[in-house]
Design an enzyme around this catalytic site. Structure first.
Site, PDB file in Angstrom:
ATOM      1  N   TRP A 130      -0.614  -2.556   8.603  1.00  0.00           N
ATOM      2  CA  TRP A 130      -1.114  -2.275   7.260  1.00  0.00           C
ATOM      3  C   TRP A 130      -0.979  -0.777   7.014  1.00  0.00           C
ATOM      4  O   TRP A 130      -1.279   0.039   7.891  1.00  0.00           O
ATOM      5  CB  TRP A 130      -2.564  -2.727   7.124  1.00  0.00           C
ATOM      6  CG  TRP A 130      -2.738  -4.186   7.440  1.00  0.00           C
ATOM      7  CD1 TRP A 130      -3.206  -4.733   8.598  1.00  0.00           C
ATOM      8  CD2 TRP A 130      -2.391  -5.284   6.589  1.00  0.00           C
ATOM      9  NE1 TRP A 130      -3.184  -6.107   8.521  1.00  0.00           N
ATOM     10  CE2 TRP A 130      -2.691  -6.468   7.295  1.00  0.00           C
ATOM     11  CE3 TRP A 130      -1.865  -5.382   5.301  1.00  0.00           C
ATOM     12  CZ2 TRP A 130      -2.485  -7.741   6.749  1.00  0.00           C
ATOM     13  CZ3 TRP A 130      -1.662  -6.639   4.751  1.00  0.00           C
ATOM     14  CH2 TRP A 130      -1.972  -7.799   5.476  1.00  0.00           C
ATOM     15  N   THR A 131      -0.535  -0.414   5.812  1.00  0.00           N
ATOM     16  CA  THR A 131      -0.089   0.963   5.608  1.00  0.00           C
ATOM     17  C   THR A 131      -0.988   1.789   4.694  1.00  0.00           C
ATOM     18  O   THR A 131      -0.547   2.797   4.147  1.00  0.00           O
ATOM     19  CB  THR A 131       1.347   0.967   5.037  1.00  0.00           C
ATOM     20  OG1 THR A 131       1.355   0.310   3.758  1.00  0.00           O
ATOM     21  CG2 THR A 131       2.314   0.273   5.977  1.00  0.00           C
TER      22      THR A 131
ATOM     23  N   TRP B 182      -6.055 -14.125  12.175  1.00  0.00           N
ATOM     24  CA  TRP B 182      -6.185 -12.663  12.278  1.00  0.00           C
ATOM     25  C   TRP B 182      -7.587 -12.209  12.669  1.00  0.00           C
ATOM     26  O   TRP B 182      -7.747 -11.159  13.280  1.00  0.00           O
ATOM     27  CB  TRP B 182      -5.770 -11.992  10.956  1.00  0.00           C
ATOM     28  CG  TRP B 182      -6.761 -12.087   9.835  1.00  0.00           C
ATOM     29  CD1 TRP B 182      -6.922 -13.114   8.963  1.00  0.00           C
ATOM     30  CD2 TRP B 182      -7.716 -11.092   9.456  1.00  0.00           C
ATOM     31  NE1 TRP B 182      -7.921 -12.837   8.065  1.00  0.00           N
ATOM     32  CE2 TRP B 182      -8.422 -11.592   8.329  1.00  0.00           C
ATOM     33  CE3 TRP B 182      -8.052  -9.821   9.934  1.00  0.00           C
ATOM     34  CZ2 TRP B 182      -9.444 -10.873   7.695  1.00  0.00           C
ATOM     35  CZ3 TRP B 182      -9.070  -9.100   9.301  1.00  0.00           C
ATOM     36  CH2 TRP B 182      -9.754  -9.625   8.198  1.00  0.00           C
TER      37      TRP B 182
ATOM     38  N   ASP C  79      -0.344  -6.651  -3.433  1.00  0.00           N
ATOM     39  CA  ASP C  79      -1.742  -6.389  -3.091  1.00  0.00           C
ATOM     40  C   ASP C  79      -2.401  -5.670  -4.264  1.00  0.00           C
ATOM     41  O   ASP C  79      -1.767  -5.433  -5.298  1.00  0.00           O
ATOM     42  CB  ASP C  79      -1.868  -5.575  -1.802  1.00  0.00           C
ATOM     43  CG  ASP C  79      -3.051  -6.043  -0.959  1.00  0.00           C
ATOM     44  OD1 ASP C  79      -4.192  -5.942  -1.459  1.00  0.00           O
ATOM     45  OD2 ASP C  79      -2.847  -6.508   0.171  1.00  0.00           O
TER      46      ASP C  79
ATOM     47  N   ASP D 230      -6.790 -14.434   2.129  1.00  0.00           N
ATOM     48  CA  ASP D 230      -7.833 -13.715   2.858  1.00  0.00           C
ATOM     49  C   ASP D 230      -8.717 -12.908   1.905  1.00  0.00           C
ATOM     50  O   ASP D 230      -8.321 -12.563   0.798  1.00  0.00           O
ATOM     51  CB  ASP D 230      -7.203 -12.767   3.880  1.00  0.00           C
ATOM     52  CG  ASP D 230      -6.324 -11.714   3.219  1.00  0.00           C
ATOM     53  OD1 ASP D 230      -5.511 -12.087   2.355  1.00  0.00           O
ATOM     54  OD2 ASP D 230      -6.445 -10.525   3.552  1.00  0.00           O
ATOM     55  N   GLU D 231      -9.907 -12.609   2.369  1.00  0.00           N
ATOM     56  CA  GLU D 231     -10.828 -11.652   1.744  1.00  0.00           C
ATOM     57  C   GLU D 231     -10.996 -11.895   0.239  1.00  0.00           C
ATOM     58  O   GLU D 231     -11.032 -10.963  -0.558  1.00  0.00           O
ATOM     59  CB  GLU D 231     -10.342 -10.219   2.003  1.00  0.00           C
ATOM     60  CG  GLU D 231     -10.314  -9.870   3.488  1.00  0.00           C
ATOM     61  CD  GLU D 231      -9.769  -8.489   3.776  1.00  0.00           C
ATOM     62  OE1 GLU D 231     -10.203  -7.869   4.773  1.00  0.00           O
ATOM     63  OE2 GLU D 231      -8.899  -8.004   3.025  1.00  0.00           O
TER      64      GLU D 231
ATOM     65  N   HIS E 215      -6.857 -10.124  -3.682  1.00  0.00           N
ATOM     66  CA  HIS E 215      -5.866  -9.044  -3.529  1.00  0.00           C
ATOM     67  C   HIS E 215      -4.895  -9.029  -4.705  1.00  0.00           C
ATOM     68  O   HIS E 215      -3.695  -8.819  -4.528  1.00  0.00           O
ATOM     69  CB  HIS E 215      -5.108  -9.190  -2.205  1.00  0.00           C
ATOM     70  CG  HIS E 215      -5.929  -8.875  -0.994  1.00  0.00           C
ATOM     71  ND1 HIS E 215      -6.146  -7.597  -0.552  1.00  0.00           N
ATOM     72  CD2 HIS E 215      -6.604  -9.690  -0.144  1.00  0.00           C
ATOM     73  CE1 HIS E 215      -6.910  -7.622   0.528  1.00  0.00           C
ATOM     74  NE2 HIS E 215      -7.218  -8.889   0.791  1.00  0.00           N
TER      75      HIS E 215
ATOM     76  N   TYR F 179      -3.155  -5.505  15.625  1.00  0.00           N
ATOM     77  CA  TYR F 179      -3.087  -4.724  14.387  1.00  0.00           C
ATOM     78  C   TYR F 179      -2.676  -3.300  14.755  1.00  0.00           C
ATOM     79  O   TYR F 179      -3.445  -2.559  15.376  1.00  0.00           O
ATOM     80  CB  TYR F 179      -4.426  -4.750  13.659  1.00  0.00           C
ATOM     81  CG  TYR F 179      -4.538  -5.883  12.659  1.00  0.00           C
ATOM     82  CD1 TYR F 179      -3.984  -7.130  12.931  1.00  0.00           C
ATOM     83  CD2 TYR F 179      -5.195  -5.714  11.449  1.00  0.00           C
ATOM     84  CE1 TYR F 179      -4.070  -8.165  12.021  1.00  0.00           C
ATOM     85  CE2 TYR F 179      -5.286  -6.749  10.528  1.00  0.00           C
ATOM     86  CZ  TYR F 179      -4.726  -7.973  10.826  1.00  0.00           C
ATOM     87  OH  TYR F 179      -4.809  -9.019   9.932  1.00  0.00           O
TER      88      TYR F 179
ATOM     89  N   ARG G  11       0.836  -1.207   0.000  1.00  0.00           N
ATOM     90  CA  ARG G  11       0.000   0.000   0.000  1.00  0.00           C
ATOM     91  C   ARG G  11       0.867   1.252   0.000  1.00  0.00           C
ATOM     92  O   ARG G  11       0.625   2.190  -0.755  1.00  0.00           O
ATOM     93  CB  ARG G  11      -0.925  -0.021   1.208  1.00  0.00           C
ATOM     94  CG  ARG G  11      -2.236  -0.773   1.018  1.00  0.00           C
ATOM     95  CD  ARG G  11      -2.052  -2.243   0.632  1.00  0.00           C
ATOM     96  NE  ARG G  11      -3.303  -2.970   0.587  1.00  0.00           N
ATOM     97  CZ  ARG G  11      -3.780  -3.690   1.591  1.00  0.00           C
ATOM     98  NH1 ARG G  11      -3.099  -3.796   2.735  1.00  0.00           N
ATOM     99  NH2 ARG G  11      -4.926  -4.317   1.474  1.00  0.00           N
TER     100      ARG G  11
END
Length: 774
Positions: free
Chosen positions: A483-484, A408, A208, A341-342, A279, A433, A179
């Site tokens: 996470w940025t 997570w 990502d 994930d996701e 992602h 986190y 990110r």
């Protein structure tokens, strides 16, 4: 970093170790202030420490001795650490001549714990011994902490014996370079800090939707296309030329090898993450043939959950395996993280090719398809002698026996995995986190205002009580993640990491019986001093003093003060700077208006930061910033602290806003005698992909071209008492000032402010509201 904290930091550097020589006698033998016996203030706390009689004197003449190359490497690393914080570079000699500091590989020491060590300090010398170079290195880190009160002068440390070994084999920290990108030097700074906290796994999130960050020569478009995005809004345009201004960055393979070697020298394993099957929008932007729908999206400039997935064609698996081969050649770790994930299944459901492939494989649904996908990748990695590691969604539908789960979404996934015989790394979002803010200070960086405090990190135990002894052995350890999305600069990333990494280190290393939060807080000021000496930009916000005030019955001001960590607070109201003899805050107090309250958090007589200043007058009590306002009860669960999209370079305004329904509430506002509101608002891009949460995004329909600001005085479900049109755009400074007349009111009311109109493609955000008296 605030200007006030920066100025305080410069002053503190003149006397950098607050529990060492600069603070005078701290126990042990009587000595001059320059040779005070430093009180051990070790983080993480060692497994066992016994203090003896006397002390050891360290100065510029003290020598190091080590036999064998591993011990010599550790001795040299110790000398470099000490030089970085004290300016003293002790000389290493080949043979011991009595006294000094010895580093020794001894197979009889901590033979069953290769990361364990023994440290013995006596009046005539110091011995650090371990059966393995890793343990010897951690013993050197402990000795460095003991001696880190040295600053170009002699220092004494107490005679003691430490027997130590880590509780967990996996003591991890994750950095998201996809990110926002970090330089090689910044990555190395983080690795240095990890080593000094005895952390040993660097999880590197390299791919990502918003960027691909590693060179793969066989697929050059990954760096030509997928490594760049056009930021949303003003940030994506060069103000000088008016042309688009891409945000780019990737690591060459030579840089990756350099970082991996640098980490290995510090006994840190680097675990790369190549996220799949979701992602992957950046990959599909570069190579659309690997996507599910055949379209060519841009590299995303938005945050949130995206819908792009790899397809399941054989050519796509060739691509994935080619990339994995490159990663395995670069990273000599047993683990390769594949994300998992996701992965929103909409594109698989909409793809005729994917549906045909499912029928061919006899796979019933998309969840089972992801399970098949993950098992196939796991099998490929196992065939290469590696192990698959993924987020806890990889459990859905079943996974390969050798797969390791990173839990997570709380600890339930980790519990299920351990019960099924899988190894687990615990990294729950609500405890570890670090992009979640750590205090309620208005000086916090962008991120998620739902807090993960220092105490939260410290209190988390990664081994759930519900597991049996056999199942508990599957808990490899613990990891904190950063996470940025909202952390554009390295300074902000350091703010997010530190000092919470110190709490993580103690949870990962120290046995449960040695953990004590109050004792940890007593040792933390010494760690802050080390941070300052090393140039680590830790967050000042946990050491600020927060204040709240309201008018008392007699018209005076009633002030409450609080340090987020519970350190003692001393304050003044006469304009002087608080010192160790200033009034100790014990309960809310009253003061006459106007007043400036200055307050400092102290550990003993040591200030932990500059004075926090809180000015109050009749006018200031009628003003609230977005940080001071509440969110409306039905505004949705996702409150974020977001950065403005401009200016392109330099500082930007920050806004607290609920992105499902932007709305701000001033509870119990005093509206008696108020004629109008003066509201300052900004406007930022709605840069969020919400996937299946899209229906949660709500807004009031606009009645004019650009929407209105709705004002309610009896809560967010009350009657709209004013509807002020919003302009087409903000001013040159990015803000608009609204003057909104109000009908006469009496008493107190819950003042609610809500902009109408669609929040896409951009939304209004509130900066400040002022009650204007008649």
């Amino acid at each position: 970093m605030t200007r006030m904290f920066h100025a305080w930091l410069l002053a503190a550097l003149a006397c950098p170790f607050l529990l060492g020589a600069c603070s005078g006698h701290a126990g042990g033998q009587a000595s001059s202030a320059a040779e005070a016996v430093a009180r051990p203030a070790l983080i993480p706390a060692p497994a066992a420490m016994t203090q003896g009689e006397g002390s050891f004197r360290f100065d510029e003449a003290t020598v190091l001795h080590a036999e064998g190359e591993p011990a010599r490497r550790v001795a040299d690393a110790f000398a470099a650490m000490l030089q970085a914080t004290s300016g003293i570079a002790p000389r290493r000699v080949e043979t011991a001549a009595g006294g000094g500091i010895g580093f020794e590989i001894d197979p009889a020491v901590s033979a069953d714990a290769p990361e364990g060590y023994v440290l013995e300090v006596g009046p005539r010398g110091v011995r650090v011994a371990a059966s393995d170079e890793r343990g010897l290195f951690y013993g050197a880190v402990t000795l460095w902490q003991l001696l880190s009160s040295a600053q170009g002068t002699a220092v004494r440390i107490p005679a003691l014996r430490i027997e130590d070994a880590p509780r967990f084999a996996w003591r991890g920290l994750m950095l998201d370079s996809a990110r926002h990108f970090q330089s090689v030097d910044e990555i190395k700074q983080l690795l240095d800090a990890m080593a000094r906290h005895k952390l040993n796994v660097f999880h590197w999130h390299l791919t990502d939707d918003q960027g691909w960050r590693i060179e793969i020569p066989k697929y050059p478009r990954l760096t030509q296309v997928a490594a760049c995005r056009i930021p949303a809004g003003e940030a994506g345009t060069d103000p000088a030329s008016g042309r688009t201004r891409p945000y780019c960055g990737y690591y060459t393979q030579a840089q990756v090898r350099d970082i991996v070697a640098y980490a290995a020298q510090r006994h840190i394993t680097v675990v790369p993450e190549f996220d799949m099957p979701g992602h992957v929008q950046a990959v599909v932007a570069a190579y659309p043939q690997y996507g599910s729908l055949g379209d060519t999206p841009p590299v995303s400039s938005e945050w949130g959950v995206h819908q792009y997935l790899f397809n399941v064609d054989e050519d796509t698996f060739v691509f994935i395996e080619d990339v994995l081969d490159e990663l395995m050649a670069l990273f000599p770790t047993p683990y390769i993280h594949i994300g998992g994930d996701e992965a929103v299944k909409d594109q698989w459901q909409a793809s005729p090719r994917v549906q045909a492939r499912m029928r061919e494989l006899g796979i019933a649904d998309e969840t089972a398809l992801q399970s098949w996908f993950i098992k196939r990748i796991g099998g490929y990695l196992e065939g290469k002698g590696r192990r698959l590691l993924g987020w806890d969604e990889i459990l859905d539908g079943g996974i390969a026996p050798q797969a390791t789960v990173m839990s997570w979404r709380g600890t339930d996934g980790g519990i299920a995995a351990a019960r099924a015989g899988h190894d687990v790394v615990m990294a729950p979002v609500d405890k570890l986190y670090l992009d979640y803010l750590q205090t309620g200070s208005p000086n916090e960086v962008p991120g998620r205002p739902s807090q993960v405090t220092l105490r939260d990190v410290y209190a988390f135990d990664p081994v759930p009580d519900v597991l049996t002894p056999a199942q508990r052995r599957h808990i490899l350890g613990v990891q904190a993640n950063l996470w940025t999305e909202h952390l554009r600069t390295w300074e902000r990333m350091q703010h997010a990491y530190f000092p919470r990494v110190a709490a993580l280190a103690e949870s990962a290393w120290s046995p449960p019986g040695r953990k004590d939060y109050a004792d940890f807080l007593s040792r933390l000021p010494a760690q802050l001093a080390r941070y300052r000496a090393l140039g680590i930009g830790y967050a000042p916000t946990p050491f600020e003093v927060l204040a709240s005030a309201d008018e008392a019955a007699d018209g005076a001001l009633r002030v409450s003060l609080e340090n987020p960590l519970g350190y003692a607070v001393r304050y003044t109201i006469d304009g002087s700077e608080p010192g160790p003899d200033s009034a100790l805050y014990e309960a809310p107090f009253e003061a006459a208006l106007p007043v400036e309250v200055r307050a400092v958090a102290f550990h003993g007589t040591t200030p932990l930061g500059p004075a926090s200043r809180h000015g109050y007058g009749t006018a200031s009590l009628r003003v609230r910033s977005d940080e001071q306002l509440a969110t409306c009860p039905e505004s949705g669960r996702l409150l974020l602290r977001l950065e403005d999209d401009g200016p392109v370079d330099g500082e930007r305004a920050l806004f607290n806003v609920t992105i499902f329904r932007p709305c701000w509430l001033w509870p119990s506002a005093e509206l008696d005698g108020i004629a109008a509101l003066k509201v300052r608002m900004g406007r930022i891009p709605y840069f969020f992909q919400l996937a299946h949460d899209e229906p949660s995004r709500r807004f009031a329909p606009a009645q004019t071209a650009h929407g209105e600001l709705l004002v309610q005085t009896q809560g967010c479900d009350g009657e709209v008492v004013a509807r002020h049109p919003l302009p087409a755009r903000t001013g040159a400074d990015g803000f608009v000032e609204l003057d909104i007349p109000l009908a006469p009111g009496t008493g107190r009311g819950d003042l609610c402010l809500t902009p109408s109109g669609d929040t896409r493609p951009s939304m209004w955000v509130l900066d400040r509201v002022e009650l204007v008296a008649r």
